[in-house]
Design a protein around this motif. Structure first.
Motif, PDB file in Angstrom:
ATOM      1  N   LEU A  79      49.129  40.860  41.004  1.00  0.00           N
ATOM      2  CA  LEU A  79      49.044  40.211  40.337  1.00  0.00           C
ATOM      3  C   LEU A  79      47.064  39.966  40.331  1.00  0.00           C
ATOM      4  N   PRO A  80      47.039  39.159  41.497  1.00  0.00           N
ATOM      5  CA  PRO A  80      45.167  39.389  41.656  1.00  0.00           C
ATOM      6  C   PRO A  80      44.378  40.258  41.982  1.00  0.00           C
TER       7      PRO A  80
ATOM      8  N   ALA B 130      43.833  38.900  27.507  1.00  0.00           N
ATOM      9  CA  ALA B 130      44.320  37.254  27.561  1.00  0.00           C
ATOM     10  C   ALA B 130      45.132  36.692  27.087  1.00  0.00           C
TER      11      ALA B 130
ATOM     12  N   ALA C 142      44.171  40.729  37.983  1.00  0.00           N
ATOM     13  CA  ALA C 142      43.272  39.248  36.972  1.00  0.00           C
ATOM     14  C   ALA C 142      41.601  39.446  37.846  1.00  0.00           C
ATOM     15  N   PHE C 143      41.300  40.549  38.899  1.00  0.00           N
ATOM     16  CA  PHE C 143      40.017  40.369  39.366  1.00  0.00           C
ATOM     17  C   PHE C 143      39.569  41.292  38.520  1.00  0.00           C
TER      18      PHE C 143
ATOM     19  N   THR D  54      35.421  41.256  31.846  1.00  0.00           N
ATOM     20  CA  THR D  54      34.569  39.925  31.075  1.00  0.00           C
ATOM     21  C   THR D  54      33.566  40.101  31.085  1.00  0.00           C
TER      22      THR D  54
ATOM     23  N   TRP E 281      40.649  42.419  34.960  1.00  0.00           N
ATOM     24  CA  TRP E 281      39.845  41.632  34.068  1.00  0.00           C
ATOM     25  C   TRP E 281      39.075  40.826  34.166  1.00  0.00           C
ATOM     26  N   ALA E 282      38.356  39.562  34.689  1.00  0.00           N
ATOM     27  CA  ALA E 282      37.182  38.736  35.104  1.00  0.00           C
ATOM     28  C   ALA E 282      36.255  40.187  35.157  1.00  0.00           C
TER      29      ALA E 282
ATOM     30  N   THR F  56      48.633  38.492  26.781  1.00  0.00           N
ATOM     31  CA  THR F  56      48.926  38.376  28.431  1.00  0.00           C
ATOM     32  C   THR F  56      49.775  37.343  28.433  1.00  0.00           C
TER      33      THR F  56
END
Length: 143
Positions: A90-91, A25, A94-95, A101, A97-98, A28
């Motif tokens: 990109l979404p 993160a 992000a998903f 995490t 990565w989330a 990025t």
């Protein structure tokens, strides 16, 4: 000077499981800040795409730096026009990565294998996008 061995790194990752997604993160965010500050539309700041230089064709990533620059300045429509595929991914990134995490925070396994059909579909989308953006009729896909 002390060199980190794989065991030291592994223990550090077990002790601080969110270090890797936090680093991703942070990296990025640094990329967005840098590309937002240094305009890729001005010649001389970034190297030319090697694929474009050698073949004269657009690769699937051509226009991504300009897309990031437009996003960093809040120009959503311009960003979409610079590289639609990257913008739409990109979404998904992000998903992923989330999810990564959350799994690490809960102590679950770090890796999962995606369904091969999903990987093949993703590859097919990238290939079709690359072919279409290099056809004059689909000039709207060009960066």
């Amino acid at each position: 000077m002390r060199v980190a061995t794989p065991d030291v790194v592994r223990r550090g990752m077990q002790r601080y499981p969110l270090l890797a997604p936090g680093g991703a993160a942070l990296s990025t965010a640094a990329l967005f800040v840098y590309v937002g500050a240094i305009d890729p539309n001005q010649p001389g700041h970034y190297p030319t795409c090697p694929y474009l230089f050698v073949t004269g064709l657009y690769c699937p990533g051509c226009g991504s730096l300009r897309m990031i620059h437009a996003l960093a300045h809040g120009h959503i429509a311009e960003a979409f026009g610079r590289n639609m595929l990257t913008f739409c991914f990109l979404p998904l990134l992000a998903f992923i990565w989330a999810r990564w995490t959350v799994r690490l925070a809960r102590g679950r396994p770090k890796t999962t294998v995606a369904d091969p059909r999903l990987i093949y579909a993703l590859f097919a989308v990238i290939v079709v996008f690359t072919v279409l953006r290099n056809i004059p009729f689909f000039h709207v896909l060009a960066p």
